[in-house]
Each structure stands twice: as structure tokens, then as C-alpha cells.
Enzyme design. Sequence first.
Site, PDB file in Angstrom:
ATOM      1  N   LYS A  64     -25.222 -17.907  22.240  1.00  0.00           N
ATOM      2  CA  LYS A  64     -23.870 -18.206  22.262  1.00  0.00           C
ATOM      3  C   LYS A  64     -24.140 -16.017  22.556  1.00  0.00           C
ATOM      4  O   LYS A  64     -23.905 -15.883  23.850  1.00  0.00           O
ATOM      5  CB  LYS A  64     -22.447 -18.887  22.023  1.00  0.00           C
ATOM      6  CG  LYS A  64     -22.731 -19.995  21.091  1.00  0.00           C
ATOM      7  CD  LYS A  64     -22.923 -21.412  22.349  1.00  0.00           C
ATOM      8  CE  LYS A  64     -22.353 -22.545  21.685  1.00  0.00           C
ATOM      9  NZ  LYS A  64     -22.304 -23.649  22.984  1.00  0.00           N
ATOM     10  N   TRP A 110     -17.376 -31.006  17.710  1.00  0.00           N
ATOM     11  CA  TRP A 110     -18.398 -29.705  15.935  1.00  0.00           C
ATOM     12  C   TRP A 110     -17.864 -29.862  15.206  1.00  0.00           C
ATOM     13  O   TRP A 110     -18.415 -30.832  14.197  1.00  0.00           O
ATOM     14  CB  TRP A 110     -19.058 -28.117  16.788  1.00  0.00           C
ATOM     15  CG  TRP A 110     -19.323 -28.406  17.607  1.00  0.00           C
ATOM     16  CD1 TRP A 110     -19.030 -27.756  19.476  1.00  0.00           C
ATOM     17  CD2 TRP A 110     -20.936 -28.962  18.366  1.00  0.00           C
ATOM     18  NE1 TRP A 110     -19.980 -28.130  20.277  1.00  0.00           N
ATOM     19  CE2 TRP A 110     -21.055 -28.581  20.080  1.00  0.00           C
ATOM     20  CE3 TRP A 110     -21.634 -29.285  17.542  1.00  0.00           C
ATOM     21  CZ2 TRP A 110     -22.198 -29.143  20.064  1.00  0.00           C
ATOM     22  CZ3 TRP A 110     -23.518 -29.085  18.488  1.00  0.00           C
ATOM     23  CH2 TRP A 110     -23.191 -29.483  19.546  1.00  0.00           C
ATOM     24  N   ASP A 153     -19.688 -23.218  10.609  1.00  0.00           N
ATOM     25  CA  ASP A 153     -19.828 -23.130  11.651  1.00  0.00           C
ATOM     26  C   ASP A 153     -19.679 -22.155  12.403  1.00  0.00           C
ATOM     27  O   ASP A 153     -18.157 -22.658  12.948  1.00  0.00           O
ATOM     28  CB  ASP A 153     -20.221 -24.556  12.378  1.00  0.00           C
ATOM     29  CG  ASP A 153     -20.553 -24.655  14.576  1.00  0.00           C
ATOM     30  OD1 ASP A 153     -21.279 -23.574  14.265  1.00  0.00           O
ATOM     31  OD2 ASP A 153     -20.790 -25.975  14.315  1.00  0.00           O
TER      32      ASP A 153
END
Lengths: 378, 378
Positions: free
Chosen positions: A214, A119, A190
Site C-alpha cells: 500500500k 481483515w 494490522d
Amino acid sequence: MTTVAAPTIHSAGKAASDRVYNFSAGPGVLPEPVLRQAQQDIWNIQNSGVGILEHSHRGPVFDKVLAECIDDLREVGNIPADYDIFFVQGGASSQCFMVPMNFIRDKAQTADYFNTGKWASDSIKEAKLFCNVNVVASSEATNHDRIPARDSWKFSNNPAYLHFTSNNTIFGTQWKAIPTHPSNCPIVCDMSSDFFSKPTDFSRYDLVYAGAQKNLGPSGVVLVVAKKSLIDSGRDDLPTMLKYKTHARNESRYNTPPTFAIYLVGQTAKWLKSFGGLKAMQAYNEEKAAILYDYLDRSSFYRGHVQKDSRSLMNVTFKCPTEELDKKFCKEAEKAGLDALKGHRSTGGMRASLYNAFPIEGVRALVDFMKRFESQKH
Amino acid sequence: MTTVAAPTIHSAGKAASDRVYNFSAGPGVLPEPVLRQAQQDIWNIQNSGVGILEHSHRGPVFDKVLAECIDDLREVGNIPADYDIFFVQGGASSQCFMVPMNFIRDKAQTADYFNTGKWASDSIKEAKLFCNVNVVASSEATNHDRIPARDSWKFSNNPAYLHFTSNNTIFGTQWKAIPTHPSNCPIVCDMSSDFFSKPTDFSRYDLVYAGAQKNLGPSGVVLVVAKKSLIDSGRDDLPTMLKYKTHARNESRYNTPPTFAIYLVGQTAKWLKSFGGLKAMQAYNEEKAAILYDYLDRSSFYRGHVQKDSRSLMNVTFKCPTEELDKKFCKEAEKAGLDALKGHRSTGGMRASLYNAFPIEGVRALVDFMKRFESQKH
């Protein structure tokens, strides 16, 4: 507004349930009381005669759903009043470009990024379309098995911002402290895979984003928590939907938002409150992860991917002695009701994702299975 | 994969239901058999032990959900093999900029747009960031009460594409034929509010997009149907998530898609099949709209907003003699179980949205109510 019923993870003991233990890295397991409430509300929410999926995003029922969701998130997360909380679409993947697109004024500017996995490197790739990227430190050389040690960090002088990924879902590493920058530049994070899994001092961040799938809800919605002054400073010469300020200043309703996803985030926030808030959640998550890591440390059969001081409480990555045994492990685990343990192709082996809604009984069941598997003659 | 049960709109007669008639313009009413199936699948889909919201977007259960959804859409919609079908996020509002961003190469280029209402003018506004816009014709002067007559159209010579909005949700107008361009340029259509409400010859379009929340599913997902060759011709120098080809070439899974929204679109496509496909759907939609328009034509009390030859089968806009009566109408209608009839502020009055899943019994109930209301002494 109906509140989720009980401060339990599962609404029934596993033996009585037709559901298995779901270790998926995301979309991941949701609290069962939230699912039970959603089953009702899909048909008819708050006795309105209309299901939550079918209500106008500008009608009184959704007005209340959205307002309560934001209030509950602010309360549970202890998010300061000078921070906007709003929803956008396109996944965290779209934040990779939206951050530089909104806050870089000039291609000659630099932004600082930590490269700690997929990511982070995706974010770096997109940022390069807009500015110079200084990689402060990278864990690439060791297949992202750690958060880079502080003495390896090389900051630039005056970056537009510093970006990092607080938890690396694929590799299973997690930052234990928030990095600071000598220039006091804005800090962008993030937080997709550990958002709302523990108390967070949001005042130390300038912009945080997280895909909900999540710890907070389904896929299809991203939560942004950001300093109002930063949002207001964003560029104006962009397409309307690509400006953060469009969404912040229209309270997530410039256009039709993903109403059901927002409803589920709201229900999950209520569930977090009833669970005792983020401190109780952190204790629970620490307890769950400790059961698995302690067993890994004692085992000479299994091997963890990550260095001890960088271990994630959310995603635990480990391997058997051979790839063949990894495959056998996943296959037999699935038969035993332990679902979605296969690791990402970048690491191989197994990954157990232990998000908020994942029950401690499931971790115990996994360790029991691991012991049985280890003791088999292979 | 479980198929939705019966080719009915409602799973029970209205008298036996706790649900009201939902005239919302979007998010709008969904087929009740789809909602019943979703109630089950949220808890445990296909006996996997995991709910549809919690399955990995790369796992075998969602693989099947997505593949069947695309296959069913292609079959029901009769979509040619050389057309991509894929999902993106950000609403139709994001398509306003994604179309010019992907297909305009040079700011000096021109694109042709019809201005038939809010969505069309939003599209024009965003396109102006990328190119010259030639407004072929506009209905603005008459508050968008009609599709502009052909003799008023002024095309440019060689535009990058021609854009139009097939159904104007707010004003209640709908194109009765597909416009063609003398230059044979690509035809782009925002079909958000009448997509899959009738058979469509997709081969006459180059790119069609539609927010799902009218006829196909919940808010939070946009369906794109586009000629593969057009998609491949899009610009490469854009952020990854903003290129159509990223989503088309990765079968809607470059990143985590809104899995539940896609699941619901798939279930709705199955329901459409069981209903008899788009021809049967069109007949049903024509029958529903005729009941209301015929009554409006006979009434001297109510007044339709739209000229007869431009009337939408999806959104019927009308007014009482005074604004005060409009308010009273909406209030009393709601008490009578006729929900969300208030018109958009741009038109005032009422709007009855009669999407695919809206039952004919609801239209009859509305007309009965309108008669009673008209006969009251006001």
C-alpha cells in the site's frame, strides 16, 4: 547507495506522462522516482555489473541494501531501539495465524479482537484455531461504516493480547486513536493499509505488521515491527519458518528473502525521507483526503459510505445514487485516466485509494471528473 | 502481452555490456531480454498507464499476466492436465514443513527422506516435528560428494511419501534418475535448483516445489506442481494460508500474491519457449557444464568436490590446492568480471552456478581465467 532523486511524487507533470492516476487499493501506486531508480538498478545496481534481482542475498551489495533499508525505516518511523524490524513473507493473511501461533500457549487462553471489517474477521477466524476469541466490539451490523464507539467495547479480563486493524481498506474506516486495554496486555496491530502514512508512536504497540503493497513497496513482503522481548517470548515448538524469532534473530535472512521487494521498500523509505518524513507525509495525505471528503460533504449526488469520525485518509468509499450510475462512473472515469476506482464487492460503489505516493493532482482531477459526471443528464 | 524479444541469453555481446558474468547460486542471473522488458513494464505495462508493480492482483492486466504464466509453464514444462500449478511464498524453506503438515495425519506415520545435503537435512529436521523420519540413505559421511548408491537405500514399508532433493546447490550433486519406492507411495521433490533446466516427466512425481530464484525468476516466490488428487487429500484443520489447497483452489490468489515475481516467472517462461523449450535448454546446459568439467578433469591443479556420476549441471564445485589460493582465485576472478564464485562455507573453494540464463561465453571466460591462474607462479 543511490538515493532517490527528488522530493516529488511524480517525476513529470501528468500532461507529459504516459501514466494515469492509479487509485488501486493495493498493490498500489509507487513513487515515480523510485520506479525510475528501479529501472536502472534492475540492469546494474551500484555499478556492480549485476542487477538487483540477481544479487545473492548474502553478498555485499544486498548487505548494504538491507542495512540501509532497516536504518532508514527506523529513522523515518522513529522506531525505538528495543523494537525489532524484520521482513516475512505470506502476506498479512499469514500474520492472522502467526500471531496466535507464536504467542498463545494454551487453547484455554483468550485473545481480544476488534471486528472492523474483512481483515479483522479473517484474523478472528484464524485465531479461533488457537484460542478463545473475545470480540471486544464489532461494526458488522452497520456494514463496517464506523470504528465501534468506546462505550460499546467489552474487554476480557486477562487476554494474551489485543488485536485491531488500524485502517480498513475495503470499507474505508480508520482508527483515530490507539485503543488501550485495562489489563495492559500486548497490543497487536494490522497496519497494512496506513503504515508509514503518518507519525506513529510505536512504543504504544507491541507488534505491528503491514503488507508493503500500500504505502511502502510491492506485494510479496510483510514488515514486522515488534518489541524484542515479545518476539523472544514466542513459542519454540513450531516449524522454524513460522517462528517470528527465526526471522528477527537472523535479520530477515534465515532463508532467501524477497530481495527485490526489500530493495523497493528501502528506496521508498529514502523517498519518504526526501519528502520530509512522516509529518510532511501526514500533512500531504490530510490535504488530499480533505479535497475529496469536502466535496462529498457538499454534494447531494454522491454519498460516502463511512461515518465522519471514522473516515480513512487512505481509502475513500462513496456511491452514486444508483448502482447503474456507479458502473457508468467507473467506466467513464477510466476513460478519463482515473484508474481502478471500482469499490470492493462488500461495499459496492467506488473506492479512491490515496496512498502516500498518490499525487494531489490526481485527487483534484477526480473531483473535477465527479463534478462533470454529476452535472451530466443521466 | 508483450513477448520477450529474441531467443538470446544476452541482449548484447559482453564487450558492449556493463554487466559481468554472474555465477551466483541464487538469486541468480536472469535472461537479459527479460530484464529489458521488465525495465519497460515497471513504468507502464501493456500501455495501461500503470506499472506492473502497481496493478491490482485482481485487475484485468494481472489476470492476463497470471493466466499466460500458468499456460506457458504448462506448455514449456509439459505438465499434465491433472496437475495443479500454483505459487506460494516463504521460500522452499517453508515447504520443508508444509509438506508434512499437509499430508501427515498421525505422528506415528513415517516419511522416507534422502539426506543429500543442507536442503534435504533441513527438510528432515522439520518433518520430525510431524512424524517419524526414515533416512533412506545419506551422503553425509563423505560431505555430500555423491548421490547415495542404490544398494545403500533402506526404504520403510509404507511411508506417507518419499522426499528427495533433485539438485544440491551447495555441494553440486544432482540426481540422474528419479528414485522410485517399492510401496508406490507419493514422490515429493525439492527441485529448487534444477527446475525447468531440462525436460522432466512430471507424471512420475506427486508434488514438486521450487524456489524461483535459480532458473525461473527472482526470490520471493515458490512454484508448486502437484497432482490435484494429492492436493485435495491434504488436511483441512490447518490455518488457511498453510493449506496447499487454499492456494491451488484459488489459483494463487487467495490473498495478494507477489505479483511482480509471478510476472517475471511468466516472462522467463516465454523466454524459455523462444529459446526452443526445455530440450534446447538441456542441450545448452550440458554443453556449458561439459566445458568446465572437462577442464577440471584435465587439470592437476584444480580438484572437483563431487564424484563424476553425481555431478550437477547447475552448480560446479571445485578447489585450488590450498585455501589461500582459493581466496586469491575468487579475488582475482572478481576483478576479471567473474562474479560470485566463492563456494559455500560447507564445502569451501569455489562454486560456479550455471543456471539457464548463464551464457556459455561466461563458462569459456571462466576456463580461460582458470588456465591463466593455474599458470601463474603462486
